[in-house]
Design a protein around this motif. Structure first.
Motif, PDB file in Angstrom:
ATOM      1  N   ILE A 256      -2.501  31.744   7.458  1.00  0.00           N
ATOM      2  CA  ILE A 256      -3.313  30.594   7.878  1.00  0.00           C
ATOM      3  C   ILE A 256      -3.961  29.948   6.665  1.00  0.00           C
ATOM      4  O   ILE A 256      -3.892  28.726   6.471  1.00  0.00           O
ATOM      5  CB  ILE A 256      -4.385  31.018   8.896  1.00  0.00           C
ATOM      6  CG1 ILE A 256      -3.745  31.352  10.249  1.00  0.00           C
ATOM      7  CG2 ILE A 256      -5.435  29.907   9.069  1.00  0.00           C
ATOM      8  CD1 ILE A 256      -4.718  31.957  11.248  1.00  0.00           C
TER       9      ILE A 256
ATOM     10  N   LEU B  83      -8.242  22.572   7.755  1.00  0.00           N
ATOM     11  CA  LEU B  83      -8.395  23.574   8.810  1.00  0.00           C
ATOM     12  C   LEU B  83      -8.676  22.906  10.150  1.00  0.00           C
ATOM     13  O   LEU B  83      -8.087  23.281  11.183  1.00  0.00           O
ATOM     14  CB  LEU B  83      -9.527  24.539   8.451  1.00  0.00           C
ATOM     15  CG  LEU B  83      -9.864  25.618   9.479  1.00  0.00           C
ATOM     16  CD1 LEU B  83      -8.673  26.534   9.735  1.00  0.00           C
ATOM     17  CD2 LEU B  83     -11.078  26.445   9.009  1.00  0.00           C
ATOM     18  N   GLU B  84      -9.548  21.920  10.147  1.00  0.00           N
ATOM     19  CA  GLU B  84      -9.843  21.188  11.385  1.00  0.00           C
ATOM     20  C   GLU B  84      -8.587  20.512  11.924  1.00  0.00           C
ATOM     21  O   GLU B  84      -8.319  20.546  13.139  1.00  0.00           O
ATOM     22  CB  GLU B  84     -10.937  20.149  11.111  1.00  0.00           C
ATOM     23  CG  GLU B  84     -11.370  19.365  12.335  1.00  0.00           C
ATOM     24  CD  GLU B  84     -12.462  18.359  12.028  1.00  0.00           C
ATOM     25  OE1 GLU B  84     -12.921  17.692  12.980  1.00  0.00           O
ATOM     26  OE2 GLU B  84     -12.857  18.227  10.860  1.00  0.00           O
TER      27      GLU B  84
ATOM     28  N   ARG C 255      -6.233  23.147  13.489  1.00  0.00           N
ATOM     29  CA  ARG C 255      -6.709  23.581  14.806  1.00  0.00           C
ATOM     30  C   ARG C 255      -6.381  22.522  15.859  1.00  0.00           C
ATOM     31  O   ARG C 255      -5.996  22.847  16.991  1.00  0.00           O
ATOM     32  CB  ARG C 255      -8.219  23.833  14.776  1.00  0.00           C
ATOM     33  CG  ARG C 255      -8.653  25.055  13.975  1.00  0.00           C
ATOM     34  CD  ARG C 255     -10.152  25.280  14.144  1.00  0.00           C
ATOM     35  NE  ARG C 255     -10.690  26.296  13.267  1.00  0.00           N
ATOM     36  CZ  ARG C 255     -10.646  27.607  13.496  1.00  0.00           C
ATOM     37  NH1 ARG C 255     -10.074  28.054  14.603  1.00  0.00           N
ATOM     38  NH2 ARG C 255     -11.179  28.465  12.636  1.00  0.00           N
TER      39      ARG C 255
ATOM     40  N   TYR D 264      -2.591  26.069  13.863  1.00  0.00           N
ATOM     41  CA  TYR D 264      -3.387  27.300  13.760  1.00  0.00           C
ATOM     42  C   TYR D 264      -2.979  28.288  14.859  1.00  0.00           C
ATOM     43  O   TYR D 264      -2.683  29.465  14.585  1.00  0.00           O
ATOM     44  CB  TYR D 264      -4.863  26.941  13.883  1.00  0.00           C
ATOM     45  CG  TYR D 264      -5.822  28.109  13.789  1.00  0.00           C
ATOM     46  CD1 TYR D 264      -6.434  28.434  12.580  1.00  0.00           C
ATOM     47  CD2 TYR D 264      -6.150  28.872  14.906  1.00  0.00           C
ATOM     48  CE1 TYR D 264      -7.331  29.496  12.488  1.00  0.00           C
ATOM     49  CE2 TYR D 264      -7.033  29.932  14.827  1.00  0.00           C
ATOM     50  CZ  TYR D 264      -7.621  30.241  13.618  1.00  0.00           C
ATOM     51  OH  TYR D 264      -8.504  31.300  13.543  1.00  0.00           O
ATOM     52  N   ASP D 265      -2.942  27.835  16.095  1.00  0.00           N
ATOM     53  CA  ASP D 265      -2.574  28.712  17.202  1.00  0.00           C
ATOM     54  C   ASP D 265      -1.126  29.189  17.081  1.00  0.00           C
ATOM     55  O   ASP D 265      -0.803  30.317  17.459  1.00  0.00           O
ATOM     56  CB  ASP D 265      -2.767  27.997  18.544  1.00  0.00           C
ATOM     57  CG  ASP D 265      -4.239  27.899  18.941  1.00  0.00           C
ATOM     58  OD1 ASP D 265      -5.055  28.665  18.383  1.00  0.00           O
ATOM     59  OD2 ASP D 265      -4.558  27.060  19.793  1.00  0.00           O
TER      60      ASP D 265
ATOM     61  N   LYS E  88      -2.393  35.814  19.085  1.00  0.00           N
ATOM     62  CA  LYS E  88      -2.886  34.717  19.938  1.00  0.00           C
ATOM     63  C   LYS E  88      -3.860  35.268  20.963  1.00  0.00           C
ATOM     64  O   LYS E  88      -3.563  36.210  21.680  1.00  0.00           O
ATOM     65  CB  LYS E  88      -1.715  34.035  20.647  1.00  0.00           C
ATOM     66  CG  LYS E  88      -2.105  32.790  21.432  1.00  0.00           C
ATOM     67  CD  LYS E  88      -2.479  31.656  20.483  1.00  0.00           C
ATOM     68  CE  LYS E  88      -2.615  30.345  21.253  1.00  0.00           C
ATOM     69  NZ  LYS E  88      -3.772  30.360  22.175  1.00  0.00           N
TER      70      LYS E  88
END
Length: 248
Positions: A49, A228-229, A232, A237-238, A247
């Protein structure tokens, strides 16, 4: 200690000032499966990540795996550009700029089965010796609560000490414990001898703090937070969590 740090800084000077010279960000960390580790696929889900976030922000990321206490000391003195996967502390924030939280980590107490310890707040464990990671924030938090923290370089050592009765409890990440059950023969063959206490001690955030001594540190952190935002929001990210079986 100061002389040793300065000598290390001179020897490792090439690690500093990465982004401005087109060199990768060099972050120090330790082996802490399943979050990150030298032998994990892509160095673990947290490392992947972080690598992808930094890449989206325009930075390459390189990892050096060293004992955690050394990683903290050298990152705080600017020998490394920062840390991968650190909990927050006021002391570290003096020398490093923290990114936004990348992932949570639930810290739990573990006892030897049958020991009969019940956790319902600091008072309930104050009489006991608690094994912690050397240099970790957890030990500082316990000491602030007047709880006896006994440091070790890794949690396999702590679990060995717990098994033979040299300490009463171990404070460690829940996910790390189950990873050790899979990866460590010693822990795997004794899994039924260990018991996780509830409720958890604390859910910590994991961050990637960047040394304030690195030129452009604030820009690196701002770029990381923005990327990062975005990850997401767009599902990246997921998707990485799902790829690694993490998950939620």
């Amino acid at each position: 200690m100061r002389i040793i740090v300065l000598l290390l800084a001179l020897l490792c000077g090439a690690l500093a000032a990465p982004a401005l010279a087109g060199q990768p960000l060099v972050l120090a960390t330790m082996n802490w499966p399943p979050f990150y580790g030298e032998d994990l696929p892509k160095n673990g889900f947290y490392a992947e990540i972080s690598r992808r976030v930094f890449a989206r922000a325009g930075y390459d990321m390189k990892l050096d795996f060293v004992p955690w206490n050394r990683a903290i000391t050298l990152a705080m003195h600017g020998v490394y550009d920062g840390l991968l996967g650190a909990y927050y502390s006021d002391e570290r924030a003096i020398e490093m700029i923290y990114t936004d939280e990348v992932a949570p980590s639930e810290e739990v107490f573990i006892q030897k089965r049958g020991r009969g310890i019940a956790y319902d707040g600091p008072e309930s464990i104050r009489p006991f010796l608690v094994g912690v990671l050397r240099g970790g924030v957890q030990g500082q938090d316990l000491e602030a609560l007047e709880i006896n923290a006994v440091p070790a370089v890794d949690h396999v050592i702590n679990l060995r000490k717990l098994y033979v009765g040299r300490i009463d409890l171990v404070l460690m990440g829940r996910q790390e414990f189950y990873s050790l059950v899979r990866e460590s023969e010693y822990v795997r063959t004794r899994e039924q001898d260990f018991e996780i206490l509830r409720p958890p001690f604390k859910v910590y955030g994991l961050f990637n703090p960047i040394s304030r001594r690195m030129p452009g540190a604030r820009e690196v952190v701002a770029g990381f937070n923005k990327a990062l935002e975005e990850m997401r929001a767009d599902g990246t990210y997921d998707a990485i969590l799902e790829e690694f079986g993490q998950k939620r």
